[in-house]
Design a protein around this motif. Structure first.
Motif, mmCIF file in Angstrom:
data_model
loop_
_atom_site.group_PDB
_atom_site.id
_atom_site.type_symbol
_atom_site.label_atom_id
_atom_site.label_comp_id
_atom_site.label_asym_id
_atom_site.label_seq_id
_atom_site.Cartn_x
_atom_site.Cartn_y
_atom_site.Cartn_z
ATOM 1 N N ASN A 21 0.829 -1.210 0.000
ATOM 2 C CA ASN A 21 0.000 0.000 0.000
ATOM 3 C C ASN A 21 0.862 1.259 0.000
ATOM 4 O O ASN A 21 0.586 2.214 -0.736
ATOM 5 N N ASP B 227 1.036 4.067 -2.960
ATOM 6 C CA ASP B 227 0.650 5.439 -2.590
ATOM 7 C C ASP B 227 1.771 6.422 -2.904
ATOM 8 O O ASP B 227 1.533 7.501 -3.460
ATOM 9 N N ARG C 132 2.139 7.016 -6.666
ATOM 10 C CA ARG C 132 1.092 7.902 -7.185
ATOM 11 C C ARG C 132 1.349 9.361 -6.790
ATOM 12 O O ARG C 132 1.301 10.269 -7.624
ATOM 13 N N ARG D 142 -2.560 -5.651 -5.617
ATOM 14 C CA ARG D 142 -3.118 -4.375 -5.182
ATOM 15 C C ARG D 142 -3.301 -3.424 -6.360
ATOM 16 O O ARG D 142 -4.318 -2.727 -6.470
ATOM 17 N N LEU E 47 -6.684 -1.582 -7.868
ATOM 18 C CA LEU E 47 -6.801 -0.135 -8.029
ATOM 19 C C LEU E 47 -7.144 0.259 -9.464
ATOM 20 O O LEU E 47 -7.884 1.218 -9.699
#
Length: 283
Positions: free
Chosen positions: A17, A21, A24, A88, A92
């Motif tokens: 995660n 994150d 991004r 993951r 997304l």
């Protein structure tokens, strides 16, 4: 005492995660760093920048995990992290996969290729993440130039600086995840391992009362030989949420804080220079 890879599931989830994150948010910050250059970025270029950050983060995790995961388990640990990130990312991107004409297998292949290129590109740099060294600085500069190259402006200092800030700021967060989530070994870690792991701040952590804490700003003071150094960093998401004038004001304040902390650290450290292990301060 040996630990099965299942015992690392909590940190694998948190790492996947955090990695996605940061990738991004870092792409967003790069786009904002020099909009005269980045305003014409294509979707393909943004994806390449995203993958470049992914390569760097995998490399950093690989380095940090060496101090927290047994050498026998580390290859399986990194393979499991690759699987977690792929799963993951598929979740997304699920809403946009059909419209982009991309299937899930392409994502798995892209992640696998990024990990392989990460080893080839960044492993030649020999440094410990917790140590500020010329080799680590050269690594960060290389990362910045590669990201700038994806934009089409290899020497763009705004993009290079933004990239190095993002990567430098995430190192304490990754270290904190390992320190908080990896199983405790049967025997105490060596002084060398403790010294290397010392100087890292966290983002997120848990205090003794059980309250979840997120450290947005960290100040670290260290000593190497006769040289004292104090540096500070921001969590990438926090910096993204600030206006330019707020970033400028915060930078001014934090430079003053770092000076105060550094001066005090130098005074206190001078009293214990005769000790075997150099002190490291973390505010």
């Amino acid at each position: 005492m040996k630990h099965s890879i299942q015992e690392h599931e909590p940190i694998l989830k948190d790492l996947s995660n955090t990695i996605l994150d940061v990738c991004r948010e870092s792409v967003t910050l790069v786009k904002r760093s020099d909009q005269t250059v980045t305003s014409t970025l294509t979707q393909k270029q943004e994806w390449e920048i995203y993958l470049e950050f992914l390569k760097v983060l995998f490399n950093l995790v690989d380095r940090i995990s060496a101090f927290h995961v047994s050498i026998q388990q580390q290859p399986e640990f990194m393979n499991s992290l690759e699987d977690h990130v792929s799963e993951r990312l598929k979740t997304l991107l699920a809403p946009s996969l059909s419209s982009a004409q991309i299937d899930e297998q392409e994502i798995v292949v892209a992640i696998g290729r990024a990990v392989a290129e990460s080893r080839e590109t960044y492993e030649p740099y020999k440094f410990v993440c917790s140590e500020d060294s010329k080799e680590r600085n050269a690594f960060l500069q290389h990362v910045g130039e590669r990201v700038a190259g994806r934009v089409g402006a290899v020497k763009n200092q705004a993009i290079i600086s933004t990239t190095t800030l993002c990567i430098g700021a995430v190192i304490p967060a990754l270290t904190a995840l390992f320190e908080g989530k990896t199983p405790e070994p049967e025997t105490e870690s060596s002084p060398e391992t403790q010294a290397r792991a010392a100087g890292q701040s966290s983002s997120p952590s848990t205090d003794p009362s059980g309250t979840r804490v997120i450290k947005l700003i960290s100040v670290v003071a260290s000593i190497s030989g006769e040289e004292f150094e104090t540096r500070w960093g921001l969590l990438p998401q926090f910096r993204r949420d600030l206006r330019p004038d707020q970033v400028e004001a915060l930078t001014d304040y934090m430079n003053r804080v770092a000076q105060i902390v550094g001066d005090r650290f130098a005074i206190e450290s001078s009293k214990v220079l005769g000790k075997a292990d150099p002190p490291v301060g973390n505010a």
